[in-house]
Scaffold this motif. Structure first.
Motif, PDB file in Angstrom:
ATOM      1  N   LEU A  53      -4.206  20.828  -2.637  1.00  0.00           N
ATOM      2  CA  LEU A  53      -5.053  20.016  -3.453  1.00  0.00           C
ATOM      3  C   LEU A  53      -5.118  20.625  -4.680  1.00  0.00           C
ATOM      4  CD1 LEU A  53      -6.001  19.656  -0.337  1.00  0.00           C
ATOM      5  CD2 LEU A  53      -8.409  19.316  -1.036  1.00  0.00           C
ATOM      6  N   ASN A  54      -5.486  19.385  -5.808  1.00  0.00           N
ATOM      7  CA  ASN A  54      -5.831  19.757  -7.003  1.00  0.00           C
ATOM      8  C   ASN A  54      -7.080  19.076  -7.611  1.00  0.00           C
ATOM      9  OD1 ASN A  54      -5.701  20.061  -9.757  1.00  0.00           O
ATOM     10  ND2 ASN A  54      -4.021  18.462 -10.239  1.00  0.00           N
ATOM     11  N   LEU A  55      -8.205  19.946  -7.334  1.00  0.00           N
ATOM     12  CA  LEU A  55      -9.305  19.274  -7.294  1.00  0.00           C
ATOM     13  C   LEU A  55      -9.561  18.899  -8.959  1.00  0.00           C
ATOM     14  CD1 LEU A  55     -11.584  22.147  -5.842  1.00  0.00           C
ATOM     15  CD2 LEU A  55     -11.059  20.049  -5.032  1.00  0.00           C
ATOM     16  N   LYS A  56     -10.213  17.592  -9.031  1.00  0.00           N
ATOM     17  CA  LYS A  56     -10.590  17.074 -10.151  1.00  0.00           C
ATOM     18  C   LYS A  56     -11.667  17.659 -10.904  1.00  0.00           C
ATOM     19  CE  LYS A  56      -9.422  12.493  -8.375  1.00  0.00           C
ATOM     20  NZ  LYS A  56      -9.952  11.112  -8.323  1.00  0.00           N
ATOM     21  N   THR A  57     -11.979  17.613 -12.140  1.00  0.00           N
ATOM     22  CA  THR A  57     -12.901  18.378 -12.637  1.00  0.00           C
ATOM     23  C   THR A  57     -13.732  17.630 -13.622  1.00  0.00           C
ATOM     24  OG1 THR A  57     -11.578  18.963 -14.863  1.00  0.00           O
ATOM     25  CG2 THR A  57     -11.459  20.521 -12.859  1.00  0.00           C
ATOM     26  N   TYR A  91      -3.907  15.359  -4.006  1.00  0.00           N
ATOM     27  CA  TYR A  91      -3.121  15.980  -2.784  1.00  0.00           C
ATOM     28  C   TYR A  91      -1.729  15.765  -2.680  1.00  0.00           C
ATOM     29  CZ  TYR A  91      -1.060  17.384   1.451  1.00  0.00           C
ATOM     30  OH  TYR A  91      -0.229  17.780   2.537  1.00  0.00           O
ATOM     31  N   ALA A  92      -0.925  16.780  -2.813  1.00  0.00           N
ATOM     32  CA  ALA A  92       0.519  16.636  -2.715  1.00  0.00           C
ATOM     33  C   ALA A  92       0.949  17.960  -1.634  1.00  0.00           C
ATOM     34  CB  ALA A  92       1.118  16.672  -3.935  1.00  0.00           C
ATOM     35  N   TYR A  93       2.361  17.683  -1.127  1.00  0.00           N
ATOM     36  CA  TYR A  93       2.897  18.771  -0.313  1.00  0.00           C
ATOM     37  C   TYR A  93       2.841  20.238  -1.114  1.00  0.00           C
ATOM     38  CZ  TYR A  93       6.074  21.452   2.492  1.00  0.00           C
ATOM     39  OH  TYR A  93       6.769  22.587   3.084  1.00  0.00           O
ATOM     40  N   ARG A  94       2.373  21.279  -0.308  1.00  0.00           N
ATOM     41  CA  ARG A  94       2.452  22.570  -0.813  1.00  0.00           C
ATOM     42  C   ARG A  94       3.312  23.305   0.234  1.00  0.00           C
ATOM     43  NH1 ARG A  94      -0.698  25.152  -4.570  1.00  0.00           N
ATOM     44  NH2 ARG A  94      -0.646  22.931  -5.327  1.00  0.00           N
ATOM     45  N   ARG A 130       1.367  11.846  -0.716  1.00  0.00           N
ATOM     46  CA  ARG A 130       0.353  12.037  -1.631  1.00  0.00           C
ATOM     47  C   ARG A 130      -0.824  11.440  -1.387  1.00  0.00           C
ATOM     48  NH1 ARG A 130       2.400  14.339  -6.463  1.00  0.00           N
ATOM     49  NH2 ARG A 130       4.711  14.190  -6.604  1.00  0.00           N
ATOM     50  N   ALA A 131      -2.078  11.939  -1.910  1.00  0.00           N
ATOM     51  CA  ALA A 131      -3.273  11.230  -1.558  1.00  0.00           C
ATOM     52  C   ALA A 131      -4.414  11.666  -2.769  1.00  0.00           C
ATOM     53  CB  ALA A 131      -4.102  11.842  -0.145  1.00  0.00           C
ATOM     54  N   ALA A 149      -3.852   6.859   0.478  1.00  0.00           N
ATOM     55  CA  ALA A 149      -2.619   7.954   0.625  1.00  0.00           C
ATOM     56  C   ALA A 149      -1.419   6.824   0.246  1.00  0.00           C
ATOM     57  CB  ALA A 149      -2.376   8.351   1.942  1.00  0.00           C
ATOM     58  N   GLU A 150      -0.247   7.368  -0.226  1.00  0.00           N
ATOM     59  CA  GLU A 150       0.886   6.915  -0.487  1.00  0.00           C
ATOM     60  C   GLU A 150       2.012   7.670  -0.400  1.00  0.00           C
ATOM     61  OE1 GLU A 150       0.977   5.629  -4.493  1.00  0.00           O
ATOM     62  OE2 GLU A 150       1.165   7.593  -5.187  1.00  0.00           O
ATOM     63  N   ARG A 151       3.190   7.128  -0.246  1.00  0.00           N
ATOM     64  CA  ARG A 151       4.566   7.845   0.026  1.00  0.00           C
ATOM     65  C   ARG A 151       5.158   7.746  -1.253  1.00  0.00           C
ATOM     66  NH1 ARG A 151       8.779   8.097   5.179  1.00  0.00           N
ATOM     67  NH2 ARG A 151      10.427   9.208   4.089  1.00  0.00           N
ATOM     68  N   ASP A 152       5.720   8.941  -1.949  1.00  0.00           N
ATOM     69  CA  ASP A 152       6.456   8.772  -2.947  1.00  0.00           C
ATOM     70  C   ASP A 152       7.946   8.883  -2.587  1.00  0.00           C
ATOM     71  OD1 ASP A 152       7.119   9.126  -5.656  1.00  0.00           O
ATOM     72  OD2 ASP A 152       6.384  10.954  -6.094  1.00  0.00           O
ATOM     73  N   SER A 153       8.530   7.993  -2.288  1.00  0.00           N
ATOM     74  CA  SER A 153       9.881   7.782  -1.922  1.00  0.00           C
ATOM     75  C   SER A 153      10.673   7.247  -3.096  1.00  0.00           C
ATOM     76  CB  SER A 153       9.911   7.223  -0.453  1.00  0.00           C
ATOM     77  OG  SER A 153      11.117   6.956  -0.046  1.00  0.00           O
TER      78      SER A 153
END
Length: 214
Positions: A53-57, A91-94, A130-131, A149-153
């Protein structure tokens, strides 16, 4: 015409039990530091980073006139049915999140479960999901998060049928987890033992009835 009035003041341990309860109630109502939850927020930011997760600020003005970036985390508690916590995030895969979260919080089975759920749904979608979550409305709980959510394909392949629902539930479960950590911290800090220690350490004094004096 001015006059001098003498009054006897007491330390907490000099009060009767009834007066001591009143002194504790004063502290719980207004004596808490505004930043009592900072440690919980810091822990959550670390958990979020591990999970991907990359929290918004948001920009917060400081008393000295400057500004500071604060994570978009909100909560309300802890007494009403609509209380809870929420956050804004990307959010993206980690890679390695399940292993890393177990290293960071080895006893927290709920975090393990959330990490495993995200890993599993990412695997079924070739780690391309991604979400985004954003707060909406006037309340602060997990259902106040609008999550997409979406798929970045690169080949425009769609998500599996369960992908969005799984990711939405995982992020809401994480908001529920955050709220429980905040509630646990508040319960600890407002316990009789901790309140007594804080009052004594700050040398607060009270009237015989337990009203704050100085």
């Amino acid at each position: 015409m001015s006059e001098v009035i003498e009054i006897t003041v007491y330390r907490l341990d000099e009060l009767s039990e009834t007066a001591r309860d009143r002194a504790r109630a004063w502290y719980r109502e207004g004596g808490f530091d505004d930043d009592w939850y900072d440690a919980v927020y810091e822990d959550f930011q670390r958990v979020a980073e591990i999970l991907g997760l990359n929290l918004k600020t948001r920009t917060v003005r400081l008393m000295g006139g400057g500004t500071q970036q604060k994570p978009c985390i909100w909560f309300r508690g802890f007494w009403s049915q609509g209380d809870g916590a929420c956050f804004d995030t990307f959010y993206a895969y980690r890679k390695g999140a399940p292993r890393r979260i177990r290293e960071y919080a080895p006893q927290d089975s709920e975090l393990h479960r959330i990490a495993d759920a995200l890993q599993a749904i990412q695997r079924r979608n070739f780690y391309q999901l991604r979400a985004e979550a954003s707060h909406r409305g006037h309340y602060y709980h997990e259902y106040c998060m609008a999550i997409s959510a979406e798929r970045d394909s690169p080949s425009w392949q769609g998500m599996t049928a369960d992908a969005e629902d799984t990711m939405i539930e995982a992020l809401r479960d994480l908001a529920r987890w955050l709220y429980r950590q905040l509630e646990r911290e508040y319960d600890y800090l407002s316990s009789d033992d901790v309140v007594d220690e804080t009052i004594i350490a700050n040398c607060y004094t009270f009237t015989e009835a337990g009203q704050r004096f100085g």
